[in-house]
Design a protein around this motif. Structure first.
Motif, PDB file in Angstrom:
ATOM      1  N   THR A 147      55.434  82.499  59.738  1.00 33.98           N
ATOM      2  CA  THR A 147      55.988  82.833  58.425  1.00 33.98           C
ATOM      3  C   THR A 147      54.847  83.141  57.474  1.00 33.98           C
ATOM      4  OG1 THR A 147      55.855  80.621  57.493  1.00 33.98           O
ATOM      5  CG2 THR A 147      57.802  81.128  58.834  1.00 33.98           C
ATOM      6  N   MET A 148      55.246  83.760  56.395  1.00 38.38           N
ATOM      7  CA  MET A 148      54.325  84.067  55.313  1.00 38.38           C
ATOM      8  C   MET A 148      53.688  82.797  54.749  1.00 38.38           C
ATOM      9  SD  MET A 148      53.321  86.013  52.795  1.00 38.38           S
ATOM     10  CE  MET A 148      52.704  85.580  51.167  1.00 38.38           C
ATOM     11  N   GLY A 149      54.472  81.734  54.588  1.00 46.90           N
ATOM     12  CA  GLY A 149      53.935  80.489  54.034  1.00 46.90           C
ATOM     13  C   GLY A 149      52.848  79.911  54.930  1.00 46.90           C
ATOM     14  N   LEU A 196      49.265  87.806  34.524  1.00 48.19           N
ATOM     15  CA  LEU A 196      49.511  88.432  35.840  1.00 48.19           C
ATOM     16  C   LEU A 196      49.299  87.439  36.986  1.00 48.19           C
ATOM     17  CD1 LEU A 196      47.682  91.839  35.263  1.00 48.19           C
ATOM     18  CD2 LEU A 196      50.127  91.334  34.974  1.00 48.19           C
ATOM     19  N   ARG A 197      50.298  87.339  37.849  1.00 46.30           N
ATOM     20  CA  ARG A 197      50.214  86.453  39.010  1.00 46.30           C
ATOM     21  C   ARG A 197      49.023  86.788  39.899  1.00 46.30           C
ATOM     22  NH1 ARG A 197      51.581  87.291  44.158  1.00 46.30           N
ATOM     23  NH2 ARG A 197      52.466  89.285  43.560  1.00 46.30           N
ATOM     24  N   TYR A 211      48.576  79.534  39.552  1.00 45.70           N
ATOM     25  CA  TYR A 211      49.265  80.423  40.492  1.00 45.70           C
ATOM     26  C   TYR A 211      50.671  79.933  40.846  1.00 45.70           C
ATOM     27  CZ  TYR A 211      49.856  83.793  44.203  1.00 45.70           C
ATOM     28  OH  TYR A 211      50.329  84.833  44.964  1.00 45.70           O
ATOM     29  N   SER A 212      50.785  78.658  41.171  1.00 49.47           N
ATOM     30  CA  SER A 212      52.077  78.129  41.611  1.00 49.47           C
ATOM     31  C   SER A 212      53.133  78.202  40.511  1.00 49.47           C
ATOM     32  CB  SER A 212      51.935  76.671  42.050  1.00 49.47           C
ATOM     33  OG  SER A 212      50.923  76.551  43.011  1.00 49.47           O
ATOM     34  N   ILE A 213      52.683  78.134  39.275  1.00 44.50           N
ATOM     35  CA  ILE A 213      53.634  78.216  38.166  1.00 44.50           C
ATOM     36  C   ILE A 213      54.191  79.643  38.037  1.00 44.50           C
ATOM     37  CG2 ILE A 213      53.986  77.805  35.693  1.00 44.50           C
ATOM     38  CD1 ILE A 213      53.402  75.271  37.315  1.00 44.50           C
ATOM     39  N   HIS A 214      53.305  80.606  38.255  1.00 41.53           N
ATOM     40  CA  HIS A 214      53.786  82.000  38.279  1.00 41.53           C
ATOM     41  C   HIS A 214      54.901  82.146  39.315  1.00 41.53           C
ATOM     42  CE1 HIS A 214      50.742  84.209  35.819  1.00 41.53           C
ATOM     43  NE2 HIS A 214      49.961  83.168  36.126  1.00 41.53           N
ATOM     44  N   VAL A 215      54.713  81.544  40.453  1.00 41.55           N
ATOM     45  CA  VAL A 215      55.686  81.676  41.540  1.00 41.55           C
ATOM     46  C   VAL A 215      56.961  80.904  41.215  1.00 41.55           C
ATOM     47  CG1 VAL A 215      56.100  81.290  43.988  1.00 41.55           C
ATOM     48  CG2 VAL A 215      53.827  82.006  43.204  1.00 41.55           C
ATOM     49  N   LEU A 216      56.781  79.713  40.668  1.00 41.84           N
ATOM     50  CA  LEU A 216      57.917  78.892  40.243  1.00 41.84           C
ATOM     51  C   LEU A 216      58.852  79.673  39.321  1.00 41.84           C
ATOM     52  CD1 LEU A 216      59.413  76.264  39.157  1.00 41.84           C
ATOM     53  CD2 LEU A 216      57.388  75.886  37.755  1.00 41.84           C
ATOM     54  N   TYR A 261      61.409  85.866  48.911  1.00 35.73           N
ATOM     55  CA  TYR A 261      60.048  85.957  49.452  1.00 35.73           C
ATOM     56  C   TYR A 261      59.052  85.212  48.568  1.00 35.73           C
ATOM     57  CZ  TYR A 261      55.839  88.329  51.268  1.00 35.73           C
ATOM     58  OH  TYR A 261      54.620  88.624  51.815  1.00 35.73           O
ATOM     59  N   PHE A 262      59.252  85.307  47.243  1.00 33.82           N
ATOM     60  CA  PHE A 262      58.277  84.726  46.308  1.00 33.82           C
ATOM     61  C   PHE A 262      57.923  83.261  46.579  1.00 33.82           C
ATOM     62  CE2 PHE A 262      58.906  88.322  43.227  1.00 33.82           C
ATOM     63  CZ  PHE A 262      57.574  88.658  43.140  1.00 33.82           C
ATOM     64  N   PRO A 263      58.945  82.396  46.820  1.00 31.30           N
ATOM     65  CA  PRO A 263      58.564  80.972  46.978  1.00 31.30           C
ATOM     66  C   PRO A 263      57.544  80.731  48.089  1.00 31.30           C
ATOM     67  CG  PRO A 263      60.943  81.306  47.346  1.00 31.30           C
ATOM     68  CD  PRO A 263      60.400  82.569  46.792  1.00 31.30           C
ATOM     69  N   THR A 264      57.540  81.603  49.089  1.00 30.93           N
ATOM     70  CA  THR A 264      56.570  81.382  50.177  1.00 30.93           C
ATOM     71  C   THR A 264      55.134  81.453  49.662  1.00 30.93           C
ATOM     72  OG1 THR A 264      56.396  83.704  50.847  1.00 30.93           O
ATOM     73  CG2 THR A 264      58.132  82.405  51.878  1.00 30.93           C
ATOM     74  N   TYR A 265      54.929  82.177  48.552  1.00 32.59           N
ATOM     75  CA  TYR A 265      53.587  82.256  47.981  1.00 32.59           C
ATOM     76  C   TYR A 265      53.078  80.884  47.538  1.00 32.59           C
ATOM     77  CZ  TYR A 265      53.175  87.397  47.529  1.00 32.59           C
ATOM     78  OH  TYR A 265      53.036  88.733  47.758  1.00 32.59           O
ATOM     79  N   ALA A 266      54.007  79.981  47.254  1.00 30.70           N
ATOM     80  CA  ALA A 266      53.575  78.707  46.669  1.00 30.70           C
ATOM     81  C   ALA A 266      53.358  77.608  47.699  1.00 30.70           C
ATOM     82  CB  ALA A 266      54.588  78.234  45.629  1.00 30.70           C
ATOM     83  N   ILE A 267      54.028  77.708  48.845  1.00 30.75           N
ATOM     84  CA  ILE A 267      53.927  76.551  49.733  1.00 30.75           C
ATOM     85  C   ILE A 267      52.681  76.565  50.607  1.00 30.75           C
ATOM     86  CG2 ILE A 267      56.396  76.012  49.738  1.00 30.75           C
ATOM     87  CD1 ILE A 267      56.554  77.259  52.474  1.00 30.75           C
TER      88      ILE A 267
END
Lengths: 502, 502
Positions: free
Chosen positions: B291-293, B349-350, B358-363, B418-424
């Motif tokens: 996965t992306m995460g 900008l994220r 970074y994680s807040i941008h994704v949140l 898809y976005f949440p995977t950026y944070a985990i």
């Protein structure tokens, strides 16, 4: 189906074939430029998969019948479509009786030959390559035997595959004139007391500045960066992948900036040809119907007639001095001009040869391959000896090893009749240079940096019909005359007589 | 056919599909790196042709039946083949009821959405994009309706497409912890009096030296140049084309060498993952099942945990000073460390965000897309307003325009969940960092330049089963624990409390 419908159905297939070809070109370009070493094997397998899809189409009954049926009515077609059908029909006929098994056998033999040659070259041992070369020649003759139409001799047939409608008699006459004029000229240069300065050419030129210089050169000669790109490879080449995609490659050496300089101009010449062929050529799938001789005439026109002229050196000298202020601080414009035109009469490699001796290198290969193809009694074990004798006789060069002699070129692992095309490009461009120079003042345009005006003339006279006409028709269309090496001989004799004060 | 024969027949088809995929990756890489602007259209058509060949195979009865039949016996398979069949069967089932017409309609809508977004972004006008976004969301829901297996809500289904076995409840718990810990921390940093020096980061760093620096960095982190390459693109990315071919790209800015530095380390992390997965993964066609995460956890491990550590800065400082002696003459090691970790609390900008925010941008994106997917009454015209409110509330940033706000990312033109995977990724790697650090002294290895020993640990614990296990199983396999953001929160809180003296 009427003729129009057949054409349209054929064009659909050709569209697909061209997309496969485009993909193969991109894979090949990728393999040669960026693909990591360990990734190449898999990439080659991907290439083979796409190649097999294309092969299937050209071998399908559907496709073959279409070409044959249209060929029967070809006189009703416009000149572009007629040329296309003639090309496709010839290709089909030449291959039709070759079974897939024989085709595969020939492909394998050729790849074996390549490996044997590579090893023999590394060991500088021609004997190891001789039996394979003999086998390859036999195989090529066997394939020709299966053709419905053959020329008078095997070698004539082979020649025609690379420069259509050319025969031994054409090349014999051509090379005789070259030999009569240049061999004595080279002897005189050997005896000349003129010493040309070349020390500055071996100084260190930083690679990133050479990169900047490459881009400058491409701009100066008129390479369209929106329709092309540059990358690096071991051996420079040009690939026109598609109508709007002509790419060149170069190789940077820190201690030889001249090598990159003329690679870039030479390959840009090829690309400018591809970038400026008329739409009709691409619309009618004729983009690959030029011969090698025609194409090389253009790349060498830009490389030598433009790039090695006094006027071009005058044009780019300030930029060179700016980029390489340290390396060229003690080098005058005149010294630079002489340096890029110096003849080294001790070096035995064709690919390193200067404008003058180059044709003699090719002549030697022509004489040898004509002999070993057409003489059924030829003793392949003696080829290296014959090679060395000719190098001594024509160029005064004592070849020290097979590696620098008969094994130096890769070509004989695969095909025969190709080498002579390397020599006629200079003859073509000398002829059209003279014609062009009657109409526009070429050297003055170079000096002023107006190479676009020269390219405009090339578009109208040289590029426009190159894919449409056979080479003999084409040079007549441009100049009103038949191919004659005299223009080249006159030009090169004058140039080198002046340089070496003969 | 027995099971073994079926597997072998399926693997043949997968071999072909992978070669097509390889070709498409190469074409895509070529388009993004070297292809001239005017050549791209034709290259895209070639791409579409190959894609259609691959599509035909995956839609063929032959292929579908094979997968279904093997799936019925999947419990007899080894774990690798079982995972493969589960993946293929899910893919087939999800798509089986989607007609080619609907598939084409969805593809077209998405490409329209992209163009509308691009124009709206240029004009900074979200209103122009809102109706298209609404249409896209409807289409995605329609496609989900055709699946035999769906999760409780549309958004749960979408989430699972990108991080398998993840649900809203997982992300809700995850992001709540992140929010509770980081939003107050960011407020404190905003009030901190510490000023970090960043002037030297905007000085001019010659591009060719940055290129040299990239190669040095790749070597330091252990990128294998025999199995990979680097090129340049507008937006950096990594592509593992094949087992022995992992390529990264970067972008050079003369006045921002940090951008290239961390792109190279981040993308090298992705590539090192691809270069070090075990043979079983490639042999069983499982190379795309991560996965992306999971993947981002690794790239960010190299980028942040290694690359932004004091020890890494200590390691590379001498080389940096050597390469950029002029630009860094007045910059200490400590200043460099602080510079690469500085938080800019004014930038919206994220993609430019630091490790902390970074994680807040994704949140923010997670909260919004959960709402507009699952709330059938959602008013799309208000999305930009909601966006700006959240940016102000969580980050204290006043978004000045839609261009820098809701329109900044391309993702919503195509997919959701898809976005949440950026944070985990950061949470995963913080967990395995702690586990690793119990066994080997990670920071000391970084300082000594022995990153290969860290990668050895990663190979054995992180890379080995990544393609074989679902993310939840995988993180448990590595650490013995379930996903928990606490490790990341602790790490980042300590790091930034020290930097900003909180």
């Amino acid at each position: 189906m009427n003729l129009e419908e057949k054409i349209s159905k054929l064009f659909e297939k050709l569209d697909t074939l061209e997309h496969y070809a485009n993909v193969m070109h991109i894979l090949n370009f990728d393999t040669n430029t960026i693909c990591p070493e360990e990734g190449r094997e898999y990439e080659n397998e991907s290439y083979a998969l796409i190649a097999s899809l294309a092969y299937k189409i050209t071998k399908s009954e559907d496709y073959i019948n279409l070409v044959k049926e249209i060929n029967a009515e070809k006189d009703k077609l416009d000149p572009y479509k007629k040329k296309l059908i003639e090309d496709l029909y010839r290709e089909i006929s030449n291959n039709e009786k070759i079974s897939p098994e024989l085709f595969e056998e020939a492909t394998k033999l050729s790849s074996t030959a390549y490996n044997v040659w590579l090893k023999a070259k590394r060991n500088s041992d021609y004997k190891k390559f001789a039996p394979t070369l003999e086998k390859m020649v036999k195989m090529r003759k066997k394939l020709i035997d299966l053709r419905p139409q053959k020329e008078k001799t095997y070698y004539d047939t082979m020649i025609g595959d690379f420069e259509q409608n050319f025969y031994i008699e054409d090349y014999d006459a051509f090379f005789q004139k070259i030999k009569d004029a240049l061999v004595p000229l080279i002897k005189k240069i050997r005896e000349s007391k003129v010493k040309i300065r070349t020390d500055f050419m071996k100084r260190k030129y930083p690679l990133h500045k050479q990169e900047e210089f490459s881009k400058y050169l491409m701009e100066v000669v008129g390479f369209d960066m929106n329709k092309g790109a540059i990358s690096t490879t071991e051996h420079p080449f040009t690939d026109t992948l598609a109508r709007y995609d002509s790419r060149i490659t170069t190789h940077y050496y820190e201690d030889n900036f001249i090598s990159n300089m003329y690679s870039v101009i030479h390959e840009s010449g090829h690309a400018i040809f591809g970038q400026n062929e008329p739409d009709e050529i691409y619309d009618n799938h004729l983009q690959n119907s030029m011969t090698m001789g025609m194409h090389e005439s253009v790349s060498r026109f830009y490389e030598n007639r433009i790039g090695r002229s006094k006027e071009f050196i005058h044009l780019i000298y300030p930029k060179l001095r700016e980029l390489f202020s340290e390396q060229l601080s003690d080098v005058s414009e005149e010294e630079l001009y002489l340096g890029v035109n110096a003849v080294d009469l001790n070096q035995p490699l064709r690919t390193e040869a200067d404008e003058l001796t180059y044709s003699i290198h090719v002549l030697i290969r022509y004489e040898l391959e004509k002999e070993f193809i057409n003489n059924p009694e030829f003793d392949f074990s003696k080829l290296n000896k014959m090679w060395n004798e000719k190098y001594e006789e024509y160029l005064g060069i004592k070849v020290k090893s097979d590696k620098e002699g008969v094994l130096q070129d890769v070509h004989w692992t695969d095909s025969y009749g190709y080498f002579p095309t390397y020599a006629i490009g200079n003859a073509y461009n000398a002829m059209y240079f003279n014609k062009m120079n009657e109409e526009i003042d070429v050297y003055s345009l170079i000096e002023k940096g107006q190479i676009n005006k020269i390219t405009d003339w090339m578009k109208e006279h040289v590029f426009k019909k190159a894919s449409l006409l056979h080479p003999k028709e084409w040079i007549k269309d441009i100049t009103g005359r038949s191919l004659d090496p005299q223009d080249f001989i006159d030009y090169i004799t004058n140039k080198y007589s002046e340089i070496y004060k003969l």
